[in-house]
Scaffold this motif. Structure first.
Motif, mmCIF file in Angstrom:
data_model
loop_
_atom_site.group_PDB
_atom_site.id
_atom_site.type_symbol
_atom_site.label_atom_id
_atom_site.label_comp_id
_atom_site.label_asym_id
_atom_site.label_seq_id
_atom_site.Cartn_x
_atom_site.Cartn_y
_atom_site.Cartn_z
ATOM 1 N N ALA A 158 0.820 -1.221 0.000
ATOM 2 C CA ALA A 158 0.000 0.000 0.000
ATOM 3 C C ALA A 158 0.852 1.268 0.000
ATOM 4 O O ALA A 158 0.353 2.340 -0.332
ATOM 5 C CB ALA A 158 -0.925 0.000 1.212
ATOM 6 N N ASN A 159 2.115 1.130 0.380
ATOM 7 C CA ASN A 159 3.005 2.291 0.505
ATOM 8 C C ASN A 159 4.331 2.023 -0.205
ATOM 9 O O ASN A 159 5.368 1.862 0.453
ATOM 10 C CB ASN A 159 3.258 2.601 1.979
ATOM 11 C CG ASN A 159 1.986 2.899 2.733
ATOM 12 O OD1 ASN A 159 1.424 3.976 2.587
ATOM 13 N ND2 ASN A 159 1.517 1.942 3.520
ATOM 14 N N PRO A 160 4.323 1.975 -1.534
ATOM 15 C CA PRO A 160 5.551 1.627 -2.257
ATOM 16 C C PRO A 160 6.707 2.593 -2.000
ATOM 17 O O PRO A 160 7.873 2.186 -2.038
ATOM 18 C CB PRO A 160 5.137 1.617 -3.724
ATOM 19 C CG PRO A 160 3.803 2.265 -3.777
ATOM 20 C CD PRO A 160 3.195 2.182 -2.425
ATOM 21 N N ALA A 161 6.409 3.845 -1.699
ATOM 22 C CA ALA A 161 7.492 4.790 -1.395
ATOM 23 C C ALA A 161 8.220 4.366 -0.119
ATOM 24 O O ALA A 161 9.457 4.449 -0.039
ATOM 25 C CB ALA A 161 6.945 6.210 -1.252
ATOM 26 N N TYR A 162 7.472 3.890 0.867
ATOM 27 C CA TYR A 162 8.105 3.397 2.100
ATOM 28 C C TYR A 162 8.926 2.137 1.834
ATOM 29 O O TYR A 162 9.970 1.920 2.454
ATOM 30 C CB TYR A 162 7.068 3.133 3.181
ATOM 31 C CG TYR A 162 6.457 4.380 3.770
ATOM 32 C CD1 TYR A 162 7.233 5.469 4.126
ATOM 33 C CD2 TYR A 162 5.087 4.468 3.961
ATOM 34 C CE1 TYR A 162 6.676 6.620 4.662
ATOM 35 C CE2 TYR A 162 4.506 5.613 4.499
ATOM 36 C CZ TYR A 162 5.316 6.685 4.844
ATOM 37 O OH TYR A 162 4.749 7.817 5.370
ATOM 38 N N ALA A 163 8.453 1.303 0.928
ATOM 39 C CA ALA A 163 9.211 0.103 0.565
ATOM 40 C C ALA A 163 10.552 0.505 -0.043
ATOM 41 O O ALA A 163 11.599 -0.062 0.299
ATOM 42 C CB ALA A 163 8.415 -0.764 -0.402
ATOM 43 N N LEU A 164 10.529 1.490 -0.928
ATOM 44 C CA LEU A 164 11.765 1.965 -1.545
ATOM 45 C C LEU A 164 12.693 2.585 -0.500
ATOM 46 O O LEU A 164 13.902 2.309 -0.480
ATOM 47 C CB LEU A 164 11.452 2.973 -2.653
ATOM 48 C CG LEU A 164 12.657 3.588 -3.354
ATOM 49 C CD1 LEU A 164 13.483 2.506 -4.046
ATOM 50 C CD2 LEU A 164 12.207 4.630 -4.365
ATOM 51 N N ILE A 165 12.141 3.401 0.375
ATOM 52 C CA ILE A 165 12.942 4.021 1.441
ATOM 53 C C ILE A 165 13.555 2.942 2.337
ATOM 54 O O ILE A 165 14.739 3.008 2.686
ATOM 55 C CB ILE A 165 12.094 5.014 2.264
ATOM 56 C CG1 ILE A 165 11.741 6.235 1.412
ATOM 57 C CG2 ILE A 165 12.805 5.419 3.553
ATOM 58 C CD1 ILE A 165 10.651 7.123 2.005
ATOM 59 N N ALA A 166 12.763 1.936 2.688
ATOM 60 C CA ALA A 166 13.259 0.839 3.530
ATOM 61 C C ALA A 166 14.417 0.117 2.856
ATOM 62 O O ALA A 166 15.423 -0.206 3.498
ATOM 63 C CB ALA A 166 12.127 -0.133 3.858
ATOM 64 N N GLN A 167 14.282 -0.137 1.556
ATOM 65 C CA GLN A 167 15.356 -0.808 0.816
ATOM 66 C C GLN A 167 16.635 0.035 0.853
ATOM 67 O O GLN A 167 17.711 -0.477 1.176
ATOM 68 C CB GLN A 167 14.935 -1.047 -0.640
ATOM 69 C CG GLN A 167 13.918 -2.139 -0.828
ATOM 70 C CD GLN A 167 14.512 -3.516 -0.646
ATOM 71 O OE1 GLN A 167 15.599 -3.820 -1.125
ATOM 72 N NE2 GLN A 167 13.789 -4.370 0.062
#
Length: 180
Positions: free
Chosen positions: A93-102
């Motif tokens: 639901a939050n792909p930007a957070y997924a990218l930031i986490a990576q």
């Protein structure tokens, strides 16, 4: 999928306690935040369910961990479930957070290797093996800290030191060859 081989090879690159803690914190987040991307790749349809690369990776991790150590794998199931759930809900639901986490987690791990471990990451020598070994390695380290299978802990860490000595010798040979 041999526990001793996997743990020892990966462990030789992860002997510093600070670097281990970075990996303990970051590896599950990396896996979880990668799942939304892997879920876009549909592999097969079973009934009304599309089996994705994310499903396949989680099934691979789970089945191979059971082959390596049934009790540790059983104890890891709730964690793997949480990793899968976070990936399939929050990070999807939050792909930007997924990218930031990576970005944050990979950066922290490379810092851990460069500053704390002073050794290149294992993935530089064997990417597929490292991507598999990391997930179970960090779990076993947590279990060992909690007193799990003390005999296995001592055996594996002794073998890690032998493997690390081999890596150090290889590094010295490479340096000597460059000097000539």
């Amino acid at each position: 999928f041999d526990l001793r081989r996997s743990f020892v090879k990966y462990g030789a690159y992860h002997r510093n306690e600070g670097n281990k803690w970075i990996h303990i914190a970051c590896v599950p987040v990396i896996v979880s935040s990668a799942l939304p991307l892997l879920s876009w790749l549909k592999l097969v349809r079973i009934g009304s369910y599309d089996v994705t690369a994310a499903d396949a990776i989680m099934a691979l991790y789970t089945s191979t961990f059971f082959a390596m150590d049934k009790v540790a794998a059983l104890l890891y199931l709730p964690v793997m479930g949480a990793v899968w759930y976070a990936g399939s809900t929050f990070f999807t639901a939050n792909p930007a957070y997924a990218l930031i986490a990576q970005v944050v987690c990979w950066t922290l791990q490379f810092i851990g290797h460069g500053i704390l471990e002073k050794r290149k990451p294992a993935l530089m020598d064997n990417l597929p093996e490292s991507l598999h070994a990391a997930v179970f390695f960090v779990w076993l380290e947590v279990l060992f800290m909690l007193g799990y299978r003390k005999d296995l802990n001592r055996e594996l860490h002794a073998l890690v030191e032998v493997e690390a000595a081999k890596l150090n010798a290889k590094d010295l040979i490479k340096k000597a060859q460059k000097a000539h």
